[in-house]
Scaffold this motif. Structure first.
Motif, PDB file in Angstrom:
ATOM      1  N   SER A  65      27.176  -2.490  93.603  1.00  0.00           N
ATOM      2  CA  SER A  65      27.385  -3.883  94.025  1.00  0.00           C
ATOM      3  C   SER A  65      27.797  -4.030  95.490  1.00  0.00           C
ATOM      4  CB  SER A  65      28.466  -4.517  93.141  1.00  0.00           C
ATOM      5  OG  SER A  65      29.732  -3.933  93.425  1.00  0.00           O
ATOM      6  N   ALA A  72      23.298  -6.448  95.778  1.00  0.00           N
ATOM      7  CA  ALA A  72      24.307  -7.397  95.279  1.00  0.00           C
ATOM      8  C   ALA A  72      23.673  -8.750  94.990  1.00  0.00           C
ATOM      9  CB  ALA A  72      25.437  -7.536  96.301  1.00  0.00           C
ATOM     10  N   TYR A  75      23.223  -9.825  91.422  1.00  0.00           N
ATOM     11  CA  TYR A  75      24.404 -10.117  90.597  1.00  0.00           C
ATOM     12  C   TYR A  75      24.557 -11.631  90.439  1.00  0.00           C
ATOM     13  CZ  TYR A  75      26.157  -5.339  90.283  1.00  0.00           C
ATOM     14  OH  TYR A  75      26.305  -4.015  89.966  1.00  0.00           O
ATOM     15  N   ASN A 111      33.384  -8.599  95.349  1.00  0.00           N
ATOM     16  CA  ASN A 111      32.982  -7.766  94.218  1.00  0.00           C
ATOM     17  C   ASN A 111      33.479  -8.313  92.890  1.00  0.00           C
ATOM     18  OD1 ASN A 111      31.373  -5.199  95.023  1.00  0.00           O
ATOM     19  ND2 ASN A 111      32.838  -5.565  96.694  1.00  0.00           N
ATOM     20  N   ARG A 114      30.972 -10.852  91.921  1.00  0.00           N
ATOM     21  CA  ARG A 114      29.755 -10.240  91.357  1.00  0.00           C
ATOM     22  C   ARG A 114      29.982  -9.843  89.898  1.00  0.00           C
ATOM     23  NH1 ARG A 114      29.688  -7.286  97.079  1.00  0.00           N
ATOM     24  NH2 ARG A 114      28.842  -9.090  98.192  1.00  0.00           N
TER      25      ARG A 114
END
Ligand code: MG
Length: 336
Positions: A65, A72, A75, A111, A114
């Motif tokens: 990710s 990414a 996601y 993150n 995500r």
């Protein structure tokens, strides 16, 4: 018969909730994987549904990710809906980067967002989601991993969808007894303070292949703990299956949180014969498995051709050879 996504055709996938849960042919309400199996658990050395019966699920793993690694962008909830509806995936895996630039270590908020997009997509579609700390050196950042998983546990630990995977792949030089197991015990204790019951998967030494070491010396004192087995069909074969078989016989609950039809580097050609031998093994032991990876990188394991849109709806021509092979396996999984 399991046909909760039967109304969807390749490339014509639109998020129409009613079509997910109603079988047009039979006029019956068909069940999502979550409705069928409930919250997964460990029962007598196997990963099962809430009622103790085996639960064998299939789906894709997202790619690392990290920000600026290019993957990414996949996601998002729509991508999960595509896999749930078009591939009939019962499970997906979010590989949340726990090392290198653009990972949770330097970009925690991005993150987390995500991870949450994939989790929300799984919840909306009634499927399972493995939230993986994607690192080969997790013991070096155990505190950050704890903070990450405690956040996820606090927000989603009450849902049946969530599965924790606390360490993607320890290296061959990272000793199970002295390093991996103590890390796992620390993370599990920390997660269990918040979430008493959702399944936690522990990575095993040697890129999650040494399940034999875990079988001889498993984590004790906690419930619903499983162990990761990873393999790449272009590189691994009967010897690793024998090792896994012995661990299963010894009572180790195993989940194949990552495998590929190509070589262990993620590149090379699809090895159909070896993949089929592995799938026979996975099916015989009623394991769940996730295929690497949702990516348009120029490498064999990437399921998507370079430059495709980010939000699902991919046509057959937008899947690579390994992507089409993965779709075939995942779509056929529940029907057998
Ligand atoms: Mg829970």
């Amino acid at each position: 018969m399991f046909i909760w996504a039967s109304a969807f055709l390749l490339g014509a996938c639109q998020p129409v909730p009613s079509a997910r849960s109603i079988s047009a042919e039979a006029g019956q309400v068909a069940k999502t994987p979550i409705e069928r199996f409930g919250q997964l658990r460990v029962t007598n050395g196997k990963i099962t549904g809430a009622n103790g019966a085996p639960a064998s699920l299939a789906g894709p793993s997202f790619f690392w990710s990290n920000t600026d690694w290019g993957m990414a962008r996949f996601y998002n909830e729509d991508a999960v809906t595509y896999f749930a509806q078009d591939w009939k995936a019962g499970i997906v895996r979010a590989a949340i980067a726990g090392e290198q630039d653009g990972s949770y270590l330097d970009q925690p908020d991005a993150n987390i967002a995500r991870a949450e997009a994939i989790i929300e997509g799984a919840i909306a579609n009634g499927i399972y989601v493995v939230v993986d700390w994607h690192s080969h050196h997790a013991e070096d950042h155990a505190e950050q991993a704890e903070i990450f998983f405690r956040h996820i546990a606090g927000k989603y630990g009450h849902t049946p969808n969530l599965i924790y995977e606390i360490y993607n792949e320890p290296l061959d030089t990272t000793d199970w007894q002295s390093t991996v197991k103590p890390y796992a015990e620390r993370l599990i204790a920390s997660i269990r303070e918040i979430d008493p019951d959702n399944l936690i998967i522990v990575g095993t030494q040697t890129w999650s292949q040494d399940v034999d070491k875990a079988a001889l010396n498993p984590v004790r004192g906690f419930e619903n703990i499983g162990y990761a087995l990873h393999f790449y069909a272009g590189s691994h074969s009967a010897e690793l299956r024998q090792r896994a078989e012995q661990a299963i016989k010894a009572g180790l609950p195993i989940m194949v949180t990552e495998w590929g039809s190509v070589g262990y580097s993620g590149d090379g050609d699809v090895d159909r014969a070896s993949s089929e031998a592995w799938m026979a093994f996975v099916r015989r032991h009623q394991l769940s498995h996730m295929i690497w990876s949702v990516s348009d990188k120029r490498e064999g394991a990437a399921m998507l051709v370079p430059g495709v849109r980010s939000r699902g709806g991919w046509t057959s021509g937008e899947l690579t050879e390994s992507g089409r092979f993965a779709r075939e396996i995942v779509r056929g999984w529940e029907a057998d």
